[in-house]
Design a protein around this motif. Structure first.
Motif, PDB file in Angstrom:
ATOM      1  N   ASP A  88       0.825  -1.210   0.000  1.00  0.00           N
ATOM      2  CA  ASP A  88       0.000   0.000   0.000  1.00  0.00           C
ATOM      3  C   ASP A  88       0.863   1.265   0.000  1.00  0.00           C
ATOM      4  OD1 ASP A  88      -2.332  -1.477  -0.066  1.00  0.00           O
ATOM      5  OD2 ASP A  88      -2.682  -1.351   2.097  1.00  0.00           O
ATOM      6  N   ARG A 155      -7.773  -9.363   1.776  1.00  0.00           N
ATOM      7  CA  ARG A 155      -7.271  -8.711   0.560  1.00  0.00           C
ATOM      8  C   ARG A 155      -7.010  -9.746  -0.522  1.00  0.00           C
ATOM      9  NH1 ARG A 155      -4.474  -3.657   1.880  1.00  0.00           N
ATOM     10  NH2 ARG A 155      -4.113  -3.572  -0.358  1.00  0.00           N
ATOM     11  N   ASP A 169      -4.711  -9.601   5.852  1.00  0.00           N
ATOM     12  CA  ASP A 169      -3.593  -8.677   6.042  1.00  0.00           C
ATOM     13  C   ASP A 169      -3.493  -8.404   7.537  1.00  0.00           C
ATOM     14  OD1 ASP A 169      -1.744  -6.621   6.088  1.00  0.00           O
ATOM     15  OD2 ASP A 169      -2.964  -5.224   4.924  1.00  0.00           O
TER      16      ASP A 169
END
Length: 192
Positions: A88, A155, A169
């Motif tokens: 991310d 995810r 996650d």
């Protein structure tokens, strides 16, 4: 290894070395690779072993791989490591582990995960340690919870590359002090 360290953790992490190729083959069993796309070929194992040896020799904080030694039995029972990656948009460490079937259910993976978190914290180049177990891997998700990771949600993930899967996650903040229930000395104090 100090006596104090030996009594506070049932495991000792030792740097991965050339001699661990046989361990990697043992950890490539179908039942252990079920959530990771199945067993790897001999060529894939050879490549993985070379990467593990190189990572363990790297002194830059990029990560490290370890064999897990169960104490007091003094037997090698699995592997664990941490490595740098971006998730991310943030530079993080990722961790993963495998414990041989005869030693599962004894807290080995949780103790090793706590020890590897201390190693990642000591490396000091990333704020967070992530784990991405398959959403349906009950045992590995329990290890994350017991080791103090926070679930951030499910995810999409590819592992191995090209094989989509659903994973959870989990994230551990390496900037926070270990909680009292997971306080362990760094593995380096326990013989690494």
């Amino acid at each position: 290894m100090t006596d104090t360290a030996a009594h506070t953790s049932p495991v000792r992490l030792e740097p991965w070395s050339e001699e661990d190729a046989g361990l990697l083959r043992a950890l490539n069993a179908p039942e252990l690779m079920e959530h990771l796309g199945g067993p790897e070929t001999e060529e894939q194992l050879a490549g993985r072993h070379r990467r593990y040896v190189a990572l363990s020799a790297d002194g830059t904080g990029a990560g490290r791989m370890f064999r897990i030694r169960l104490l007091p039995e003094d037997v090698v029972v699995g592997s664990i490591g941490f490595w740098a990656q971006t998730w991310d948009g943030e530079p993080v460490y990722e961790t993963g582990w495998t414990v041989l079937p005869g030693f599962q259910g004894r807290g080995v993976a949780t103790a090793a995960t706590r020890a590897v978190a201390a190693e990642a914290r000591a490396a000091g180049t990333r704020r967070h340690l992530h784990a991405f177990p398959s959403a349906d891997n009950t045992a590995s998700n329990a290890v994350c919870r017991k080791a103090g990771f926070v679930l951030r949600g499910e995810r999409g993930f590819e592992y191995p590359p090209g094989r989509p899967m659903r994973c959870n996650d989990w994230r551990l903040d390496l900037g926070q002090a270990l909680s009292s229930h997971s306080r362990r000395p760094p593995a380096g104090q326990a013989g690494v």
